[in-house]
Design an enzyme around this catalytic site. Sequence first.
Site, PDB file in Angstrom:
ATOM      1  N   ASP A 146       0.844  -1.111   0.100  1.00 43.96           N
ATOM      2  CA  ASP A 146       0.013   0.057   0.012  1.00 43.96           C
ATOM      3  C   ASP A 146       0.942   1.378   0.229  1.00 43.96           C
ATOM      4  O   ASP A 146       1.836   1.350   0.657  1.00 43.96           O
ATOM      5  CB  ASP A 146      -0.899   0.057   1.261  1.00 43.96           C
ATOM      6  CG  ASP A 146      -2.203  -1.030   0.963  1.00 43.96           C
ATOM      7  OD1 ASP A 146      -2.295  -1.535  -0.126  1.00 43.96           O
ATOM      8  OD2 ASP A 146      -2.897  -0.703   1.628  1.00 43.96           O
ATOM      9  N   ASP A 147       0.247   2.170  -0.700  1.00 40.50           N
ATOM     10  CA  ASP A 147       0.834   3.546  -0.746  1.00 40.50           C
ATOM     11  C   ASP A 147       1.915   3.853  -1.741  1.00 40.50           C
ATOM     12  O   ASP A 147       2.446   2.854  -2.306  1.00 40.50           O
ATOM     13  CB  ASP A 147       1.424   4.193   0.547  1.00 40.50           C
ATOM     14  CG  ASP A 147       0.121   3.831   1.800  1.00 40.50           C
ATOM     15  OD1 ASP A 147      -0.907   4.219   1.475  1.00 40.50           O
ATOM     16  OD2 ASP A 147       0.609   3.507   2.906  1.00 40.50           O
ATOM     17  N   HIS A 194      -5.983   3.611  -4.298  1.00 41.36           N
ATOM     18  CA  HIS A 194      -5.917   3.494  -2.983  1.00 41.36           C
ATOM     19  C   HIS A 194      -6.370   5.020  -2.536  1.00 41.36           C
ATOM     20  O   HIS A 194      -5.918   5.614  -1.420  1.00 41.36           O
ATOM     21  CB  HIS A 194      -4.398   3.155  -2.187  1.00 41.36           C
ATOM     22  CG  HIS A 194      -4.355   3.017  -0.806  1.00 41.36           C
ATOM     23  ND1 HIS A 194      -5.266   2.410  -0.117  1.00 41.36           N
ATOM     24  CD2 HIS A 194      -3.339   3.393  -0.048  1.00 41.36           C
ATOM     25  CE1 HIS A 194      -5.027   2.249   1.100  1.00 41.36           C
ATOM     26  NE2 HIS A 194      -3.864   3.029   1.182  1.00 41.36           N
ATOM     27  N   HIS A 240      -5.440   9.884   0.290  1.00 42.20           N
ATOM     28  CA  HIS A 240      -5.247   8.913   1.428  1.00 42.20           C
ATOM     29  C   HIS A 240      -6.187   9.602   2.695  1.00 42.20           C
ATOM     30  O   HIS A 240      -5.597   9.708   3.903  1.00 42.20           O
ATOM     31  CB  HIS A 240      -3.909   8.885   1.693  1.00 42.20           C
ATOM     32  CG  HIS A 240      -3.723   7.333   2.724  1.00 42.20           C
ATOM     33  ND1 HIS A 240      -3.992   7.248   3.914  1.00 42.20           N
ATOM     34  CD2 HIS A 240      -3.324   6.215   2.200  1.00 42.20           C
ATOM     35  CE1 HIS A 240      -3.596   6.138   4.071  1.00 42.20           C
ATOM     36  NE2 HIS A 240      -3.384   5.335   2.995  1.00 42.20           N
ATOM     37  N   HIS A 251       3.296  -2.268   4.019  1.00 38.83           N
ATOM     38  CA  HIS A 251       3.882  -1.008   3.828  1.00 38.83           C
ATOM     39  C   HIS A 251       5.347  -0.932   3.514  1.00 38.83           C
ATOM     40  O   HIS A 251       5.989  -1.180   4.242  1.00 38.83           O
ATOM     41  CB  HIS A 251       3.457  -0.023   4.722  1.00 38.83           C
ATOM     42  CG  HIS A 251       1.825   0.111   5.330  1.00 38.83           C
ATOM     43  ND1 HIS A 251       1.263  -1.212   5.768  1.00 38.83           N
ATOM     44  CD2 HIS A 251       0.829   0.734   4.604  1.00 38.83           C
ATOM     45  CE1 HIS A 251       0.069  -0.640   5.772  1.00 38.83           C
ATOM     46  NE2 HIS A 251      -0.357   0.286   4.731  1.00 38.83           N
TER      47      HIS A 251
END
Length: 241
Positions: free
Chosen positions: A52-53, A103, A107, A199
């Site tokens: 993620d990210d 995503h 955020h 992550h």
Amino acid sequence: MFILRFFLAALVAISVIGTAAYFLSKSTRFQVFGELVSRGSSQHPCVALTLDDGPSPKYTAEVLDVLANFDAKATFFLTGQAVVAHPALVADIAAKGHEIGNHSFSHPRMVGMSQSRIESEVESTDRAIRAAGYTGPLHFRPPYGKRLLGLPYYLKKTNRLTVLWDIAPETDPTNNSDATEITRRTLADAKNGSIILLHVMFVSRAGSRAALPEILAGLQAKGFTFVTLSDLLQHKNCVST
Ligand SMILES: [Zn+2]
């Protein structure tokens, strides 16, 4: 007396509803609208690694190299703002055969958000990912996994799949920078069909980056194949036991 009882009853009702909404907003098993997945079929010894990210210019190449060393495919849930800033990294991820997911753009916590803001967060990110040249499936992962009514409603309306996870080895804040502990937990908990959340795109996540090759080696040694999320859900490229 009646007024007092009424207020007490209202207070109890509000706390019960509030508590239920809180747990519902972070449940990995249930949401009110639309399709949610937190793992794939248990018939095949395959897992999906979801990162993620980002993409971050500092760590994307390193992560791609590690995945290539293990011939592993992963799914990158990227934020629109980072995609707009680094479209070439998105193209690199896609060129290596990995899947890309949405995503959100900035955020945020997407609970209690208007439909127009949700639309903007979701659609602008899809557009940015497509503009970077990615043509594969595009599923959605809510920031922090949080959603309640408005986001699931929008995702259902636009036929998008909500993707969460069943293995999140970084959740304990007391040891989520400890590569050995992150690896140990993942190897202990991963099962056929697991969706693993890591992550690896931030400077603070050195422990997760160090755990990545250990997790790949450890789960491959146990007979698991790392496939993209869509392959996991469609039982493609999975080796049957
Ligand atoms: Zn995130």
